[in-house]
Design a protein around this motif. Structure first.
Motif, PDB file in Angstrom:
ATOM      1  N   GLN A   1       5.043   1.063  -1.587  1.00 54.73           N
ATOM      2  CA  GLN A   1       4.499   0.342  -0.357  1.00 54.73           C
ATOM      3  C   GLN A   1       3.172  -0.069  -0.169  1.00 54.73           C
ATOM      4  O   GLN A   1       2.757  -1.320  -0.055  1.00 54.73           O
ATOM      5  CB  GLN A   1       4.968   1.266   0.930  1.00 54.73           C
ATOM      6  CG  GLN A   1       4.914   0.216   2.263  1.00 54.73           C
ATOM      7  CD  GLN A   1       5.357   1.079   3.514  1.00 54.73           C
ATOM      8  OE1 GLN A   1       5.308   2.325   3.280  1.00 54.73           O
ATOM      9  NE2 GLN A   1       5.799   0.281   4.348  1.00 54.73           N
TER      10      GLN A   1
ATOM     11  N   ALA B   1       9.544  -3.007   2.341  1.00 55.37           N
ATOM     12  CA  ALA B   1       7.954  -2.266   2.396  1.00 55.37           C
ATOM     13  C   ALA B   1       7.558  -3.339   3.554  1.00 55.37           C
ATOM     14  O   ALA B   1       6.741  -2.616   4.403  1.00 55.37           O
ATOM     15  CB  ALA B   1       7.458  -2.410   1.313  1.00 55.37           C
TER      16      ALA B   1
ATOM     17  N   TYR C   1       6.212  -2.010   7.230  1.00 57.48           N
ATOM     18  CA  TYR C   1       4.766  -1.633   7.515  1.00 57.48           C
ATOM     19  C   TYR C   1       4.548  -2.556   8.897  1.00 57.48           C
ATOM     20  O   TYR C   1       4.002  -2.036   9.902  1.00 57.48           O
ATOM     21  CB  TYR C   1       3.922  -2.674   6.272  1.00 57.48           C
ATOM     22  CG  TYR C   1       2.516  -3.250   7.051  1.00 57.48           C
ATOM     23  CD1 TYR C   1       1.756  -1.997   6.902  1.00 57.48           C
ATOM     24  CD2 TYR C   1       2.480  -4.336   7.322  1.00 57.48           C
ATOM     25  CE1 TYR C   1       0.635  -2.449   7.274  1.00 57.48           C
ATOM     26  CE2 TYR C   1       1.162  -4.704   7.739  1.00 57.48           C
ATOM     27  CZ  TYR C   1      -0.055  -3.966   7.633  1.00 57.48           C
ATOM     28  OH  TYR C   1      -0.960  -4.431   8.022  1.00 57.48           O
TER      29      TYR C   1
ATOM     30  N   ASP D   1       6.201   4.244   7.384  1.00 56.82           N
ATOM     31  CA  ASP D   1       6.020   4.120   5.999  1.00 56.82           C
ATOM     32  C   ASP D   1       7.518   4.206   5.605  1.00 56.82           C
ATOM     33  O   ASP D   1       8.472   4.611   5.889  1.00 56.82           O
ATOM     34  CB  ASP D   1       5.231   5.344   5.372  1.00 56.82           C
ATOM     35  CG  ASP D   1       5.706   6.482   5.885  1.00 56.82           C
ATOM     36  OD1 ASP D   1       6.858   7.054   5.282  1.00 56.82           O
ATOM     37  OD2 ASP D   1       4.841   7.511   6.449  1.00 56.82           O
ATOM     38  N   LEU D   2       7.679   3.791   4.146  1.00 54.27           N
ATOM     39  CA  LEU D   2       8.946   3.780   3.445  1.00 54.27           C
ATOM     40  C   LEU D   2       9.675   5.157   3.531  1.00 54.27           C
ATOM     41  O   LEU D   2      10.945   5.549   3.774  1.00 54.27           O
ATOM     42  CB  LEU D   2       9.212   3.242   2.044  1.00 54.27           C
ATOM     43  CG  LEU D   2       8.903   1.667   1.882  1.00 54.27           C
ATOM     44  CD1 LEU D   2       8.893   1.271   0.736  1.00 54.27           C
ATOM     45  CD2 LEU D   2      10.130   1.058   2.725  1.00 54.27           C
TER      46      LEU D   2
END
Length: 115
Positions: free
Chosen positions: A8, A70, A74, A79-80
């Motif tokens: 990411q 990703a 964001y 976060d992933l």
């Protein structure tokens, strides 16, 4: 092996810096839809039109899906790895003993999401 959050971070280097967070969100969601359409089109051509399945092209399209995922995460300040964990938690709640057809057919989506 690359970690999801590392991906990411590296992917977001190519994010258009002039976009606001809301513009990043809409771009990400539209991109997910568009790239997912490209993925299904390759599979459709293989299954319904007799094309050879181009696995490498399909994998590259999945990479594009990952980029937009990703970006969208964001835009939501996630976060992933958090997104992935949330999904695993939801699936564990829905199917604690693994997939079951009956539970799939009679599930209550209201329990899947915290409001």
């Amino acid at each position: 092996m690359m970690k999801a959050n590392d991906y990411q971070k590296q992917a977001l280097r190519t994010l258009n810096p002039s976009l606001s967070k809301s513009e990043v969100l809409i771009n990400g969601v539209m991109g997910l839809c568009g790239e997912s359409g490209e993925v299904i089109d390759l599979v459709k051509k293989h299954l319904a039109q007799g094309h050879e399945l181009n696995r490498e092209k399909l994998a590259k399209e999945l990479g594009d899906v990952a980029w937009y995922l990703a970006e969208t995460a964001y835009a939501l300040d996630y976060d992933l790895e958090s997104i992935f964990q949330m999904n695993l938690d939801k699936l564990a709640q829905r199917y604690p003993d693994g997939f079951e057809k009956e539970k799939s057919m009679n599930r209550n989506d209201e329990t899947d999401y915290v409001k």
